[in-house]
Design a protein around this motif. Structure first.
Motif, PDB file in Angstrom:
ATOM      1  N   GLU A 117       0.830  -1.203   0.000  1.00  0.00           N
ATOM      2  CA  GLU A 117       0.000   0.000   0.000  1.00  0.00           C
ATOM      3  C   GLU A 117       0.867   1.257   0.000  1.00  0.00           C
ATOM      4  N   TRP A 118       1.954   1.224   0.751  1.00  0.00           N
ATOM      5  CA  TRP A 118       2.856   2.381   0.766  1.00  0.00           C
ATOM      6  C   TRP A 118       3.470   2.589  -0.619  1.00  0.00           C
ATOM      7  N   LYS A 119       3.853   1.530  -1.277  1.00  0.00           N
ATOM      8  CA  LYS A 119       4.441   1.652  -2.617  1.00  0.00           C
ATOM      9  C   LYS A 119       3.441   2.236  -3.613  1.00  0.00           C
ATOM     10  N   GLN A 120       2.156   2.093  -3.316  1.00  0.00           N
ATOM     11  CA  GLN A 120       1.118   2.660  -4.176  1.00  0.00           C
ATOM     12  C   GLN A 120       0.727   4.078  -3.768  1.00  0.00           C
ATOM     13  N   GLY A 121       1.461   4.640  -2.790  1.00  0.00           N
ATOM     14  CA  GLY A 121       1.256   6.041  -2.454  1.00  0.00           C
ATOM     15  C   GLY A 121       0.653   6.333  -1.102  1.00  0.00           C
ATOM     16  N   ALA A 122       0.270   5.325  -0.346  1.00  0.00           N
ATOM     17  CA  ALA A 122      -0.297   5.574   0.978  1.00  0.00           C
ATOM     18  C   ALA A 122       0.792   6.058   1.934  1.00  0.00           C
ATOM     19  N   ARG A 123       0.461   7.048   2.757  1.00  0.00           N
ATOM     20  CA  ARG A 123       1.438   7.580   3.704  1.00  0.00           C
ATOM     21  C   ARG A 123       1.275   7.002   5.106  1.00  0.00           C
ATOM     22  N   LEU A 124       0.078   6.597   5.430  1.00  0.00           N
ATOM     23  CA  LEU A 124      -0.198   5.944   6.709  1.00  0.00           C
ATOM     24  C   LEU A 124      -1.054   4.723   6.419  1.00  0.00           C
ATOM     25  N   VAL A 125      -0.639   3.565   6.937  1.00  0.00           N
ATOM     26  CA  VAL A 125      -1.348   2.327   6.632  1.00  0.00           C
ATOM     27  C   VAL A 125      -1.615   1.561   7.928  1.00  0.00           C
ATOM     28  N   LYS A 126      -2.867   1.143   8.085  1.00  0.00           N
ATOM     29  CA  LYS A 126      -3.260   0.370   9.264  1.00  0.00           C
ATOM     30  C   LYS A 126      -4.014  -0.878   8.797  1.00  0.00           C
ATOM     31  N   PRO A 127      -3.612  -2.061   9.279  1.00  0.00           N
ATOM     32  CA  PRO A 127      -4.353  -3.274   8.920  1.00  0.00           C
ATOM     33  C   PRO A 127      -5.651  -3.360   9.727  1.00  0.00           C
ATOM     34  N   THR A 128      -6.669  -3.978   9.150  1.00  0.00           N
ATOM     35  CA  THR A 128      -7.923  -4.178   9.863  1.00  0.00           C
ATOM     36  C   THR A 128      -8.378  -5.624   9.697  1.00  0.00           C
ATOM     37  N   TRP A 129      -9.084  -6.101  10.694  1.00  0.00           N
ATOM     38  CA  TRP A 129      -9.710  -7.420  10.650  1.00  0.00           C
ATOM     39  C   TRP A 129     -11.107  -7.267  11.216  1.00  0.00           C
ATOM     40  N   ASN A 130     -12.116  -7.634  10.416  1.00  0.00           N
ATOM     41  CA  ASN A 130     -13.515  -7.379  10.804  1.00  0.00           C
ATOM     42  C   ASN A 130     -13.719  -5.921  11.214  1.00  0.00           C
ATOM     43  N   GLU A 131     -13.084  -5.030  10.442  1.00  0.00           N
ATOM     44  CA  GLU A 131     -13.181  -3.572  10.621  1.00  0.00           C
ATOM     45  C   GLU A 131     -12.491  -3.068  11.887  1.00  0.00           C
ATOM     46  N   ARG A 132     -11.810  -3.935  12.588  1.00  0.00           N
ATOM     47  CA  ARG A 132     -11.073  -3.517  13.785  1.00  0.00           C
ATOM     48  C   ARG A 132      -9.611  -3.312  13.430  1.00  0.00           C
ATOM     49  N   GLY A 133      -9.072  -2.145  13.786  1.00  0.00           N
ATOM     50  CA  GLY A 133      -7.674  -1.859  13.495  1.00  0.00           C
ATOM     51  C   GLY A 133      -6.733  -2.631  14.396  1.00  0.00           C
ATOM     52  N   GLY A 134      -5.485  -2.749  13.957  1.00  0.00           N
ATOM     53  CA  GLY A 134      -4.511  -3.489  14.745  1.00  0.00           C
ATOM     54  C   GLY A 134      -3.089  -3.076  14.443  1.00  0.00           C
ATOM     55  N   HIS A 135      -2.151  -3.926  14.777  1.00  0.00           N
ATOM     56  CA  HIS A 135      -0.717  -3.704  14.575  1.00  0.00           C
ATOM     57  C   HIS A 135      -0.144  -4.832  13.719  1.00  0.00           C
ATOM     58  N   PRO A 136       0.971  -4.512  13.050  1.00  0.00           N
ATOM     59  CA  PRO A 136       1.741  -3.268  13.045  1.00  0.00           C
ATOM     60  C   PRO A 136       1.114  -2.218  12.130  1.00  0.00           C
ATOM     61  N   VAL A 137       1.606  -0.998  12.237  1.00  0.00           N
ATOM     62  CA  VAL A 137       1.186   0.077  11.340  1.00  0.00           C
ATOM     63  C   VAL A 137       2.397   0.577  10.567  1.00  0.00           C
ATOM     64  N   LEU A 138       2.126   1.216   9.446  1.00  0.00           N
ATOM     65  CA  LEU A 138       3.205   1.783   8.626  1.00  0.00           C
ATOM     66  C   LEU A 138       3.062   3.302   8.594  1.00  0.00           C
ATOM     67  N   VAL A 139       4.174   3.988   8.739  1.00  0.00           N
ATOM     68  CA  VAL A 139       4.191   5.449   8.726  1.00  0.00           C
ATOM     69  C   VAL A 139       5.254   5.931   7.748  1.00  0.00           C
ATOM     70  N   ASP A 140       4.841   6.724   6.787  1.00  0.00           N
ATOM     71  CA  ASP A 140       5.804   7.360   5.893  1.00  0.00           C
ATOM     72  C   ASP A 140       6.637   8.355   6.705  1.00  0.00           C
ATOM     73  N   LEU A 141       7.926   8.425   6.425  1.00  0.00           N
ATOM     74  CA  LEU A 141       8.793   9.259   7.258  1.00  0.00           C
ATOM     75  C   LEU A 141       8.793  10.729   6.859  1.00  0.00           C
ATOM     76  N   SER A 142       7.853  11.124   6.009  1.00  0.00           N
ATOM     77  CA  SER A 142       7.544  12.549   5.910  1.00  0.00           C
ATOM     78  C   SER A 142       6.934  13.023   7.235  1.00  0.00           C
ATOM     79  N   PHE A 143       6.486  12.077   8.069  1.00  0.00           N
ATOM     80  CA  PHE A 143       5.951  12.376   9.403  1.00  0.00           C
ATOM     81  C   PHE A 143       7.010  12.195  10.494  1.00  0.00           C
ATOM     82  N   ARG A 144       8.269  12.155  10.125  1.00  0.00           N
ATOM     83  CA  ARG A 144       9.320  11.847  11.092  1.00  0.00           C
ATOM     84  C   ARG A 144       9.282  12.766  12.314  1.00  0.00           C
TER      85      ARG A 144
END
Length: 208
Positions: A117-144
């Motif tokens: 998802e990040w390679k496709q341009g997403a800057r923040l990515v969170k996985p979900t299961w049954n609409e519930r968020g979880g870990h790990p998460v991905l953060v683009d380092l433009s947010f460093r």
């Protein structure tokens, strides 16, 4: 692509030191590292605390090809450990996956989905299961800079809320993104689910 594994906590609710607990044929921390690498992450920073158990963890990781960052106050908020890990990342790192050590069961396919998802341009990515968020998460380092100054009370959750219009929520086929190991019962249940057998018993933390 890099990852930070947060392993500086004292594991007080668990009653045993989580990173070095047996997890199938490996330890919890070794499983985290293996799954991240299999998911496409090359650079891994492990954030440790201080004390005898941290020294044991260093010994376990001596051949793991990871960088170590030290949080001198393992009782501090997770935001402090994240900042320690971010400072240790190699110059030029573009994005980071943040993985609490007690989410060791997250499979490589989930990690790969975040990276994709990040390679496709997403800057923040969170996985979900049954609409519930979880870990790990991905953060683009433009947010460093924001990762270095996270609110200790709101942490990553508040950061993702502030930037919710930029968050890509990715449905994955794994409930392990939402299962941590805060207690011994959590750990036993997770180990049983994955490996079909309970884990070996461990001495309480104060006796290790």
């Amino acid at each position: 692509m890099a990852a930070i594994i947060l392993a500086a906590g004292r594991s007080e609710r668990m009653g045993a030191f989580k990173p070095l607990l047996p997890f199938g044929p490996r330890t919890v921390i070794e499983t985290c590292i293996e799954n991240l690498r299999a998911g496409g992450v090359e650079t891994i920073v492990v954030v440790l605390g201080q004390g005898p158990r941290a020294d044991d963890l260093k010994g376990c990781l001596k051949n793991a090809r990871v960088s170590l960052a030290i949080n001198p106050d393992p009782g501090s908020a997770m935001s402090d450990s994240i900042a320690c890990g971010v400072r240790q990342l190699p110059e030029g790192t573009k994005a980071v996956i943040i993985n609490p050590v007690d989410h060791a069961a997250v499979p490589p396919e989930v990690v790969g989905a975040l990276v994709g998802e990040w390679k496709q341009g997403a800057r923040l990515v969170k996985p979900t299961w049954n609409e519930r968020g979880g870990h790990p998460v991905l953060v683009d380092l433009s947010f460093r800079d924001e990762l270095l100054g996270l609110d200790p009370y709101g942490g990553l959750k508040a950061f993702f809320v502030v930037h919710q219009d930029q968050v890509r929520r990715v449905p994955v086929d794994s409930n392990y993104i939402a299962r941590d190991m805060d207690t011994w019962d959590d750990y036993r249940a997770l180990h049983q689910d994955i490996f079909g057998v309970p884990p070996p018993e461990q001495l309480p933390l104060e006796r290790q």
